[in-house]
Write an enzyme that holds these catalytic residues in place. Structure first.
Site, PDB file in Angstrom:
ATOM      1  N   CYS A  63       0.927  -1.279  -0.312  1.00  0.00           N
ATOM      2  CA  CYS A  63       0.407   0.006  -0.025  1.00  0.00           C
ATOM      3  C   CYS A  63       0.805   1.248   0.016  1.00  0.00           C
ATOM      4  O   CYS A  63       1.507   1.229   1.051  1.00  0.00           O
ATOM      5  CB  CYS A  63      -1.042   0.200   1.313  1.00  0.00           C
ATOM      6  SG  CYS A  63      -1.906  -1.797   0.837  1.00  0.00           S
ATOM      7  N   ARG A  73       3.709  -0.744  -4.801  1.00  0.00           N
ATOM      8  CA  ARG A  73       4.283  -0.969  -3.387  1.00  0.00           C
ATOM      9  C   ARG A  73       2.457  -1.648  -3.106  1.00  0.00           C
ATOM     10  O   ARG A  73       2.008  -2.214  -2.359  1.00  0.00           O
ATOM     11  CB  ARG A  73       3.408   0.255  -2.359  1.00  0.00           C
ATOM     12  CG  ARG A  73       5.132   1.046  -2.072  1.00  0.00           C
ATOM     13  CD  ARG A  73       4.540   1.905  -1.624  1.00  0.00           C
ATOM     14  NE  ARG A  73       4.747   2.159  -0.144  1.00  0.00           N
ATOM     15  CZ  ARG A  73       5.792   1.504   0.857  1.00  0.00           C
ATOM     16  NH1 ARG A  73       6.894   2.334   0.464  1.00  0.00           N
ATOM     17  NH2 ARG A  73       5.514   1.206   2.304  1.00  0.00           N
ATOM     18  N   TRP A 118      -2.760  -2.752  -1.876  1.00  0.00           N
ATOM     19  CA  TRP A 118      -2.162  -4.139  -2.541  1.00  0.00           C
ATOM     20  C   TRP A 118      -3.326  -4.946  -0.829  1.00  0.00           C
ATOM     21  O   TRP A 118      -2.256  -5.126   0.601  1.00  0.00           O
ATOM     22  CB  TRP A 118      -1.261  -4.730  -1.475  1.00  0.00           C
ATOM     23  CG  TRP A 118       0.422  -5.827  -1.944  1.00  0.00           C
ATOM     24  CD1 TRP A 118       0.363  -6.605  -2.974  1.00  0.00           C
ATOM     25  CD2 TRP A 118       0.632  -6.567  -0.898  1.00  0.00           C
ATOM     26  NE1 TRP A 118       0.755  -7.801  -2.696  1.00  0.00           N
ATOM     27  CE2 TRP A 118       0.452  -7.949  -1.338  1.00  0.00           C
ATOM     28  CE3 TRP A 118      -0.606  -6.773   0.835  1.00  0.00           C
ATOM     29  CZ2 TRP A 118       0.437  -9.545  -0.920  1.00  0.00           C
ATOM     30  CZ3 TRP A 118       0.058  -7.721   1.222  1.00  0.00           C
ATOM     31  CH2 TRP A 118       0.819  -9.354   0.753  1.00  0.00           C
ATOM     32  N   ASN A 165      -1.970   2.379   5.775  1.00  0.00           N
ATOM     33  CA  ASN A 165      -1.085   1.542   5.362  1.00  0.00           C
ATOM     34  C   ASN A 165      -0.910   0.681   6.330  1.00  0.00           C
ATOM     35  O   ASN A 165      -0.667   1.588   7.258  1.00  0.00           O
ATOM     36  CB  ASN A 165       0.191   1.860   4.128  1.00  0.00           C
ATOM     37  CG  ASN A 165       1.723   1.261   4.451  1.00  0.00           C
ATOM     38  OD1 ASN A 165       0.973  -0.017   4.322  1.00  0.00           O
ATOM     39  ND2 ASN A 165       2.204   1.717   4.440  1.00  0.00           N
ATOM     40  N   GLY A 166      -0.967  -0.768   6.434  1.00  0.00           N
ATOM     41  CA  GLY A 166      -0.612  -1.354   7.797  1.00  0.00           C
ATOM     42  C   GLY A 166      -1.512  -2.461   8.032  1.00  0.00           C
ATOM     43  O   GLY A 166      -2.919  -2.474   6.873  1.00  0.00           O
ATOM     44  N   GLU A 223      18.221 -17.009  -6.045  1.00  0.00           N
ATOM     45  CA  GLU A 223      17.941 -16.010  -6.413  1.00  0.00           C
ATOM     46  C   GLU A 223      17.767 -15.879  -7.825  1.00  0.00           C
ATOM     47  O   GLU A 223      16.750 -15.414  -8.469  1.00  0.00           O
ATOM     48  CB  GLU A 223      19.239 -15.029  -6.299  1.00  0.00           C
ATOM     49  CG  GLU A 223      19.207 -13.791  -7.049  1.00  0.00           C
ATOM     50  CD  GLU A 223      17.904 -12.656  -6.099  1.00  0.00           C
ATOM     51  OE1 GLU A 223      17.487 -13.058  -4.971  1.00  0.00           O
ATOM     52  OE2 GLU A 223      17.534 -12.204  -6.660  1.00  0.00           O
ATOM     53  N   LYS A 229      13.909 -14.944  -9.308  1.00  0.00           N
ATOM     54  CA  LYS A 229      13.572 -13.715 -10.421  1.00  0.00           C
ATOM     55  C   LYS A 229      12.663 -14.008 -11.656  1.00  0.00           C
ATOM     56  O   LYS A 229      11.315 -13.741 -11.954  1.00  0.00           O
ATOM     57  CB  LYS A 229      15.189 -13.303 -11.112  1.00  0.00           C
ATOM     58  CG  LYS A 229      15.651 -12.571 -10.150  1.00  0.00           C
ATOM     59  CD  LYS A 229      15.447 -11.380  -9.405  1.00  0.00           C
ATOM     60  CE  LYS A 229      14.236 -10.598  -8.822  1.00  0.00           C
ATOM     61  NZ  LYS A 229      15.264 -10.313  -7.143  1.00  0.00           N
ATOM     62  N   GLU A 264       9.385 -14.843 -10.035  1.00  0.00           N
ATOM     63  CA  GLU A 264       8.302 -13.840  -9.791  1.00  0.00           C
ATOM     64  C   GLU A 264       7.739 -13.105 -10.818  1.00  0.00           C
ATOM     65  O   GLU A 264       6.894 -12.497 -10.811  1.00  0.00           O
ATOM     66  CB  GLU A 264       8.887 -13.366  -8.228  1.00  0.00           C
ATOM     67  CG  GLU A 264       9.853 -12.078  -8.789  1.00  0.00           C
ATOM     68  CD  GLU A 264      10.881 -11.546  -7.503  1.00  0.00           C
ATOM     69  OE1 GLU A 264       9.616 -10.898  -6.620  1.00  0.00           O
ATOM     70  OE2 GLU A 264      11.985 -11.464  -7.952  1.00  0.00           O
ATOM     71  N   HIS A 307      19.122 -37.035  -4.492  1.00  0.00           N
ATOM     72  CA  HIS A 307      19.297 -37.111  -3.283  1.00  0.00           C
ATOM     73  C   HIS A 307      17.312 -36.429  -3.504  1.00  0.00           C
ATOM     74  O   HIS A 307      17.002 -36.736  -2.403  1.00  0.00           O
ATOM     75  CB  HIS A 307      18.954 -36.002  -1.497  1.00  0.00           C
ATOM     76  CG  HIS A 307      20.503 -36.726  -1.803  1.00  0.00           C
ATOM     77  ND1 HIS A 307      21.034 -38.255  -1.409  1.00  0.00           N
ATOM     78  CD2 HIS A 307      22.093 -35.932  -2.195  1.00  0.00           C
ATOM     79  CE1 HIS A 307      22.395 -37.391  -1.125  1.00  0.00           C
ATOM     80  NE2 HIS A 307      22.845 -36.553  -1.518  1.00  0.00           N
ATOM     81  N   LYS A 309       6.432  -4.290  -3.925  1.00  0.00           N
ATOM     82  CA  LYS A 309       7.735  -4.452  -3.406  1.00  0.00           C
ATOM     83  C   LYS A 309       8.383  -4.026  -1.756  1.00  0.00           C
ATOM     84  O   LYS A 309       9.282  -4.658  -1.472  1.00  0.00           O
ATOM     85  CB  LYS A 309       7.944  -2.832  -3.739  1.00  0.00           C
ATOM     86  CG  LYS A 309       9.438  -2.824  -3.801  1.00  0.00           C
ATOM     87  CD  LYS A 309      10.470  -2.974  -4.727  1.00  0.00           C
ATOM     88  CE  LYS A 309      11.609  -2.682  -4.969  1.00  0.00           C
ATOM     89  NZ  LYS A 309      12.744  -3.582  -5.119  1.00  0.00           N
TER      90      LYS A 309
END
Ligand code: F6R
Length: 609
Positions: free
Chosen positions: A2, A27, A74, A98-99, A482, A486, A489, A505, A604
């Protein structure tokens, strides 16, 4: 997670707020809205989906006014929809938030008993209902907000407007970021600096537990009990251009190509090559205290956690000191054995990740010293750590982290060398050689970037794969993690990373002719072992894309496709290996037509647990 913006001044503010929201869209981007005080009334628009929907609404039905608030969401409580989008407007009051309000259900029940009628499924609406309730009872907006926050549990940054007090904007901060931008006779408020940059660089970072009362005539900052608190304005170190795409198609692409500059800005100020010295002026921990450190503990989330994993290899090898790396979300709810001789290193691009902050607070409460690695000046992490060293990546706006990651690794490398010298674990010649390698790195990254088209061709070849495996060993294993992160996502291809030695394994069962395998195979200690792992893939008809060095003939012979990186020491190869993986994920996502900068379901900075 948000984004909120606010404005009070002499300008027509709806498109100014929209511009701020566009800069915060990373965000959250599942719905958006704004409220403006227009002729003494609250006028507002909300829309589901991306900001262009809100923009369309504003163009067809403009709202006029010079005091306003905006929000890009969000979703946490309540699905993305028009009714759950902010602002939440109750009578004369409008709120963007936001929160998370943890006790919202209790409050909601209480308010319903008192006659409130809720229109959304959000936790935020209780703020609007509470403020309205107290405002109706006769309290002015400031008092009503103060009374409301005394009832709230959780984390929140919110902005409040009242049509009964049209010359006032109230901003509240508790555990979610909020910055006030200072203009001439005008104020801006935003969750993050990029929204303010086009208008002002002069800002106040609000602290937890503060309320700002803004009017055209001035600004007051108070604590939650209403006592005025002193404040200090600072200048943001970023220019407005840094938050633009600068001709690139996507922020992510720009940020990948910015890495040579970002790395050199991050490390150069700390190096005196003539004296073979590394210095960190920010360091509040004395060399003697550093010598007493028994263990280093990295905590972080996502990509920053991968940087911590790379850090472990570096610090163990160079400093011979034990290192633990934890996902912050696990660390904070375990019972880790921490004491004052431990150095906690939280790593975070944003400095606002809720779990990383939770882990930091836990570590500090147990007596550990803390050294933050962070990219955002004035962020919560930077304020709460004993000391902080900044990565100078500049604003990272693409949701998938790129330049933040490589600058984190570069800084960890420098820190490891610094600590190794203090602990007498490295001689001058080796240190000089390592520093020279670091100074050559930006040029080497440029060499890889110059061949980006080759990687684009590869991405085109593999773009329809349904699954991908990424394999790496030793210090390159976190880079495999990583690379896979990438790819998944932004392209939504399922990608898993394994330590190459682990493959037999279990994961080897997945390999067939439809399974491309990205293998990190630079020269070094585990090179021959990785060659063995390649054979295992080939004999099961898996297709290998290898990232390796020019003279690794055996790799080229075994792999279906090969990407070359320049040679350097093993620690810095982690950065060079990362660049092709970022490019591969980027181009794959572009070919698949996904929203590269704002992939679905992500935000983000994750400021909620
Ligand atoms: C992935 C990504 C995330 C972040 C994570 C931590 O590309 O960006 O995994 O790395 O949310 O964020 P920071 O570093 O801001 O704490």
């Amino acid at each position: 997670m948000c984004g909120i913006v606010g404005y009070i001044g002499e300008r027509e503010c709806s498109f100014l707020l929209l511009d701020g929201l566009k800069r915060l869209e990373y965000r959250g981007y599942d719905s958006a809205g704004m409220a403006v005080i227009s002729n003494g009334k609250i006028d507002f628009h909300r829309s589901q989906g991306k900001l262009y929907n809100l923009e369309g609404l504003l163009r067809s039905k403009p709202i006029k006014g010079k005091v306003g608030i905006g929000h890009t969401r969000w979703a946490t409580h309540g699905a993305p929809s028009e009714k759950n989008a902010h602002p939440h407007v109750v009578g004369s009051v409008a709120i963007v938030h936001n929160g998370i309000i943890e006790n919202y259900l209790l409050l909601k029940r209480e308010l319903i008993k008192r006659g409130a009628c809720f229109l959304s499924e959000t936790d935020t609406e209780v703020i609007a209902q509470l403020v309205y309730f107290y405002h109706q009872e006769g309290l002015n907006l400031e008092e009503a907000v103060r009374k409301a926050i005394s009832r709230l549990k959780g984390s929140f940054a919110f902005l409040a407007l009242s049509s009964k007090e049209p010359e006032r904007l109230i901003a509240i901060r508790k555990e979610s970021p909020l910055i006030i931008g200072l203009g001439k006779g005008e104020y801006f408020v935003a969750s993050d600096a990029p929204a303010l940059l086009p208008y002002t660089k002069r800002v106040i970072f609000m602290k937890d537990g503060q309320m700002a009362i803004l009017s055209r005539g001035g600004l007051e900052l108070k604590d939650f009990s209403g006592t005025p608190v002193p404040f200090q304005a600072v200048d943001l170190p970023w220019s407005p251009l840094m938050a633009e795409k600068a001709g690139y198609k996507h922020f992510m692409q720009k940020e990948i190509f910015e890495q040579p500059r970002a790395i050199s800005d991050t490390v150069r100020p700390h190096i005196d090559l003539d004296k073979v010295e590394i210095f960190f002026e920010e360091f509040q921990i004395t060399p003697n205290e550093l010598r007493e450190i028994e263990k280093i503990w990295f905590i972080a989330c996502g990509t920053s956690w991968h940087a911590g994993l790379v850090g472990k290899y570096m610090f163990e090898k160079l400093c011979r000191i034990p290192v633990e790396v934890d996902l912050a979300s696990e660390f904070r709810y375990r019972d880790p054995i921490i004491n004052k001789n431990m150095l906690l290193i939280p790593i975070s691009q944003s400095g606002e990740t809720a779990d990383t902050l939770g882990g930091l607070r836990k570590g500090k409460a147990s007596g550990a010293k803390s050294l933050g690695i962070c990219n955002v000046l004035g962020s919560t992490l930077s304020r709460e750590c004993d000391c902080v060293i900044y990565t100078h990546a500049g604003p990272e706006i693409g949701v998938a982290s790129t330049k933040a990651f490589t600058t984190q690794i570069a800084l960890l490398y420098l820190l490891a060398l610094y600590l190794a010298s203090i602990l007498n674990k490295i001689d001058l010649e080796r240190k000089r050689a390592y520093l020279l390698d670091l100074l050559k790195l930006s040029g080497q990254i440029n060499t890889i970037l110059e061949h980006a088209q080759d990687i684009e061709r590869l991405a085109s070849k593999y773009k329809w794969a349904r699954n991908f495996l990424y394999l790496g060993r030793g210090i390159y294993y976190p880079i495999a993690l990583e690379g896979a992160l990438k790819l998944k996502e932004i392209s939504y291809i399922h990608a898993e990373a394994y330590a190459a030695g682990e493959m037999k394994h279990g994961p080897i069962a997945l390999i067939d002719e439809d399974m491309p395998v990205m293998i990190l195979a630079p020269k070094g200690e585990t090179y021959t072992k990785v060659l063995g792992n390649m054979e295992e893939v080939i004999s099961r008809r898996g297709k290998i894309i290898a990232v390796t060095e020019k003279d690794c003939r055996e790799v080229k012979e075994k792999a279906k496709d090969t990407i070359f990186i320049p040679s350097t020491n093993p620690f810095l190869k982690t950065i060079l290996l990362t660049i092709p993986l970022q490019l591969f994920a980027y181009y794959t996502a572009v070919f698949r037509g996904t929203d590269v900068d704002q992939p679905r379901n992500l935000a983000k900075s994750v400021t909620v647990e």
